[in-house]
Design an enzyme around this catalytic site. Structure first.
Site, PDB file in Angstrom:
ATOM      1  N   ASN A  41       0.494  -1.304  -0.252  1.00 35.16           N
ATOM      2  CA  ASN A  41      -0.108  -0.006  -0.057  1.00 35.16           C
ATOM      3  C   ASN A  41       1.139   1.735  -0.084  1.00 35.16           C
ATOM      4  OD1 ASN A  41       1.166  -0.739   2.234  1.00 35.16           O
ATOM      5  ND2 ASN A  41      -1.336  -0.224   3.490  1.00 35.16           N
ATOM      6  N   CYS A  42       2.500   1.181   0.619  1.00 35.38           N
ATOM      7  CA  CYS A  42       2.963   2.341   0.508  1.00 35.38           C
ATOM      8  C   CYS A  42       3.321   2.602  -1.108  1.00 35.38           C
ATOM      9  CB  CYS A  42       4.521   2.522   1.251  1.00 35.38           C
ATOM     10  SG  CYS A  42       3.632   1.690   3.090  1.00 35.38           S
ATOM     11  N   THR A 269      -6.524  -7.158  23.334  1.00 35.03           N
ATOM     12  CA  THR A 269      -7.745  -6.407  23.495  1.00 35.03           C
ATOM     13  C   THR A 269      -7.739  -6.609  25.189  1.00 35.03           C
ATOM     14  OG1 THR A 269      -9.545  -7.897  22.882  1.00 35.03           O
ATOM     15  CG2 THR A 269      -8.615  -6.470  20.934  1.00 35.03           C
TER      16      THR A 269
END
Length: 562
Positions: A41-42, A269
């Site tokens: 994606n970069c 989480t």
């Protein structure tokens, strides 16, 4: 064990690969809503300039490669709709078959990333709006521009993606406008440093508009709050990202006020069987000692490995994050790490800065160029807090040095004493970091005082006494309008011309000669003298963009950028 991973790019794919390396027997299923997993994606903006000449080259791994090389079941075009924490199942929709099914898990890893923010601007539904998040997005934008034979493209937002998209569109021959609502682009740089990059964008033909915002679309044309109109045939929205935490929120997991998933030091989480990594989570900032959000690929990969290790009882000490990044802006390379001066101001941190402009390598060598280097450090401890480096030369190397120093709690004295590689084609014997460390040490020891480039216009307007210590020929080529020329080579013979009853401000090209002049004057009883940090080069870069865009009166007779 059975692992289910939501998201198949940096965080998700890295977690899956690490889990497999730790356990050959476990079942690993990775869901990706889009048609591709593990894409770069970069690199997406570089498709627009055809530096990357095919969309397919952006895809690093296929589901088949994941299966063959890692025995990972990568399912693309599969959207995870919900999580049943009690039953430890996820509901999945196969987007190609339009079918829903449930998948069980022993451990669930969330790596959904972030979504581009699309502001609710009047008329936006009638505009040709694009985002740049994945391979499909960039293919749509590239295809649209080619099919429509478009000429004008607007970019909304001046962060990393926006600037890279604007650069690559300009390189491809489009007329590009960029609109940024804040007073500057690229908030990882202080206002003084970013002027170098804003000037470069303007010089390369980008219609860069800062401190303004879109209030209405007329087709794809944009009406701005200032009353300006920006014409465009396509608009790229790069106004920021928001954590894609819908799945976590609906599952009842704890989020912060901005919607990022809260995790502990091991990226778990508040459900012990659910981990989260990547752009969707909140991380700990090692310098301000507060939670923050850091949508960068490097941290995402570190988080992925740490989460997988913790699952297998190998916890990794969480040292927090400092935010290191770099970007190419046409001919300039820019890199930053740690805190900016603006962040120190906002956090109430006592700090000072050094702004030096040495050459990136020995001046006799071909390609030697100025290296704009800003160091931020804590007062009075001298602890290094951050650096910003901009040059046509090797900026990233210098920022990486400081990033390493920060992670080990280094001070300006440590930076001064670093023994760095040197040969004339690569650097100088006293590298920029060593230079900055020396200057910072002198400031901490109060061996001299300085003012910054952003203070110089005020000095000129108040008719402060400014001395330009460059040689007469340099002064003649351009100088501060109110400055008196007393070259360093003559300053000891002309001290009777310099007042002792008022502050005196000295500069040269890059602050080195003027520093020597300040010490000479102090040695002769002048106690109210200041070196102008950044000197004439820094002043010219700082002033130019606003002079041109605001059509204001320059404080220099001519600019010098070399």
């Amino acid at each position: 064990m059975k692992y289910v991973i939501v998201g198949g790019v940096a965080g998700g794919a890295s977690t899956a690969a690490r889990l497999r390396r730790l356990d050959e027997q476990s079942e690993i299923i990775m869901f990706e809503k889009g048609p591709h997993v593990s894409f770069s994606n970069c690199c997406l903006p570089y498709r627009l300039s055809e530096m990357i000449d095919e969309n397919e080259k952006l895809v690093l791994m296929t589901p088949e490669q994941f299966k063959n090389q890692y025995n990972i079941n990568a399912r693309t075009s599969c959207e995870v709709l919900s999580v049943d924490r009690n039953a430890k199942t996820v509901k999945v929709r196969d987007l190609q078959k339009n079918e829903e099914y449930e998948e069980s898990y022993d451990k669930l890893i969330l790596a959904p990333g972030a979504n581009a923010i699309i502001p609710p601007v009047k008329g936006i539904e009638g505009a040709e709006i694009f985002v740049v998040k994945n391979v499909v997005d960039i293919a749509l934008l590239y295809g649209f521009l080619k099919e429509k034979n478009a000429k004008k493209v607007a970019v909304v937002g001046g962060g990393f993606i926006g600037v890279e998209v604007a650069e690559n569109l300009t390189e491809a021959g489009y007329e590009v406008s960029m609109v940024e609502a804040l007073p500057q682009i690229l908030k990882t740089y202080d206002y003084d440093m970013v002027q170098i990059l804003q000037k470069e964008m303007m010089d390369k033909g980008v219609n860069l508009i800062v401190g303004d915002q879109v209030v209405e679309f007329k087709g794809s044309d944009m009406l701005l709050k200032s009353g300006k109109t920006v014409e465009a045939e396509a608009v790229v929205m790069a106004a920021g990202v928001r954590p894609d935490s819908k799945l976590a929120r609906e599952a009842g997991l704890e989020l912060n006020a901005r919607g990022a998933i809260k995790v502990d030091a091991n990226y778990c989480t508040d459900d012990p069987d659910i981990y989260a990594v990547g752009d969707a989570i909140e991380v700990f900032h090692a310098l301000i000692h507060k939670p923050t959000m850091l949508p960068l690929a490097g941290p995402a990969q570190k988080q992925a490995r740490a989460a997988a290790d913790h699952i297998y009882g190998m916890p990794v000490r969480n040292t927090g994050y400092i935010g290191s990044s770099c970007i190419k802006v046409f001919d300039y390379n820019a890199a930053s790490t740690g805190l900016t001066a603006a962040q120190c101001e906002a956090e109430g941190i006592s700090y000072d800065i050094v702004y030096v402009i040495p050459q990136d390598k020995v001046g006799l060598m071909p390609g030697s160029c100025p290296l704009h280097y800003k160091l931020v450090y804590e007062v009075p401890t001298g602890k290094v807090l951050g650096a910003q480096v901009i040059s046509k030369g090797d900026a990233a190397k210098r920022a990486d040095i400081v990033a390493t120093l920060i992670k080990f709690g280094g001070t300006v004295d440590d930076l001064r004493d670093l023994e760095l590689c040197y040969a004339p084609p690569f650097s100088t014997a006293k590298d920029a970091g060593n230079h900055a460390g020396l200057v910072a040490g002198n400031l901490l020891q109060k061996r001299f005082r300085q003012v910054r480039v952003d203070e110089v216009r005020g000095l000129v307007e108040s008719n402060a006494y400014i001395i330009d210590v460059r040689e007469a020929a340099e002064y003649a080529q351009g100088h501060i309008k109110t400055a008196v020329n007393i070259p360093l080579s003559q300053i000891r013979q002309r001290m009777d011309e310099i007042p002792k009853d008022r502050p005196v401000y000295l500069h040269c090209r890059s602050s080195q000669r003027s520093y020597n002049a300040v010490l000479a004057l102090q040695g002769h009883g002048f106690h109210n003298v200041y070196n102008i940090s950044g000197s004439f080069l820094g002043i010219c870069f700082y002033e130019y963009f606003n002079d041109v865009t605001q059509k204001r009166e320059p404080i220099v007779t001519a600019y010098n950028f070399n």
